[in-house]
Motif scaffolding. Structure first.
Motif, PDB file in Angstrom:
ATOM      1  N   LYS A  68       4.053  -3.484   8.884  1.00 54.03           N
ATOM      2  CA  LYS A  68       3.236  -2.559   8.105  1.00 54.03           C
ATOM      3  C   LYS A  68       3.801  -1.150   8.246  1.00 54.03           C
ATOM      4  N   ARG A  70       3.113   3.063   7.439  1.00 55.12           N
ATOM      5  CA  ARG A  70       2.061   4.033   7.123  1.00 55.12           C
ATOM      6  C   ARG A  70       2.593   5.440   7.324  1.00 55.12           C
ATOM      7  N   ASP A  71       2.274   6.333   6.401  1.00 55.07           N
ATOM      8  CA  ASP A  71       2.687   7.740   6.495  1.00 55.07           C
ATOM      9  C   ASP A  71       1.677   8.493   7.351  1.00 55.07           C
TER      10      ASP A  71
END
Length: 274
Positions: A68, A70-71
């Motif tokens: 996964k 994510r920023d």
């Protein structure tokens, strides 16, 4: 990557095109914190302008892997530590050579590494952007006011009467202190702790009154100052706070909201001699 999978320092690296041309240089760090640590959780630091392109680049290689992305640009920031103080800390406390992997207990930060790009360039730390604000509030330190030393030998000045009376009598009736916010249907907290998974209630604004719960009196016992997550600062009457911290059944709330307030005395406050 296997060298940092169990935690430790990050490292400096680069991403290339299939033809071997440089795309971006970057730092990759293991996240030495969180539930079930050590875990395969990493943070990548690269130029802000490259974030979206890097997402597309990495997604090409994920395929069916359980990965996964994510920023977290808005949540974390980079800080640099250098100079004689840092070098001394490495030599005297860490007892490890610069650039080596170190255990979590001897780290300068949960996420970071020695910057290897230039000898002696220092240590690069990745920390939550709001960590200083959290630490400041937990210690009851306000930034809503300007604290200046007063020379009591000088002449007249605005607010002199109240200030000089407080100085000579030594009586302080109100102080700004850390408070924890909780809902009416929750039990009052016994220790001051921050829950980063919650957000400071939008209905709580600076200068809102703090009153005794179920009291018919219109007089407040304090005012809210600022806050973040589930903690904040409030100007409170010490008389009422003392009853609360000594175990009396006193509950504070912000009127017309579902929020209750539990004040705590900072550890650095001087203890009154009986």
């Amino acid at each position: 990557m296997p060298l940092i999978a169990a935690g430790g320092d990050g490292f400096y690296t680069g991403f290339l095109t299939p033809q071997g041309r440089m795309l971006y240089d970057a730092f990759i760090y293991p996240v030495n914190a969180g539930v079930n640590f050590p875990h395969p959780k990493f943070m990548m630091e690269l130029p802000a302008t490259a974030t979206q392109h890097m997402f597309k680049h990495l997604k090409r290689y994920i395929l069916r892997s359980k990965v996964k992305l994510r920023d977290v640009s808005d949540e974390f920031g980079a800080w640099s530590v250098w100079g004689n103080t840092y070098q001394h800390a490495q030599e005297e406390e860490n007892k490890v050579p610069a650039g080596s992997l170190v255990k979590k207990g001897k780290r300068l930060s949960d996420i970071g590494c020695t910057d290897p790009r230039v000898p002696g360039f220092g240590y690069r730390a990745i920390v939550p952007r709001k960590e200083y604000t959290i630490r400041r509030i937990l210690n009851g330190i306000p930034e809503e006011m300007c604290l200046l030393p007063v020379d009591f030998r000088k002449g007249c000045y605005v607010g002199q009467e109240l200030t000089i009376r407080t100085y000579h009598t030594g009586v302080v009736r109100k102080r700004i202190m850390p408070v924890q916010l909780y809902a009416k249907d929750e039990s009052a907290p016994t220790t001051l702790s921050v829950d980063r998974g919650t957000t400071y209630p939008n209905e709580i604004q600076p200068q809102m009154d703090v009153k005794l719960s179920n009291s018919k009196s219109k007089r407040g016992v304090g005012k809210m100052c600022s806050g973040i997550h589930n903690i904040g600062l409030a100007l409170m009457r010490l008389e009422q706070v003392e009853k609360c911290v000594t175990g009396q059944d006193i509950v504070f709330e912000v009127p017309e909201t579902n929020v209750r307030v539990r004040p705590f005395l900072p550890e650095w406050w001087p203890v009154e001699e009986q």
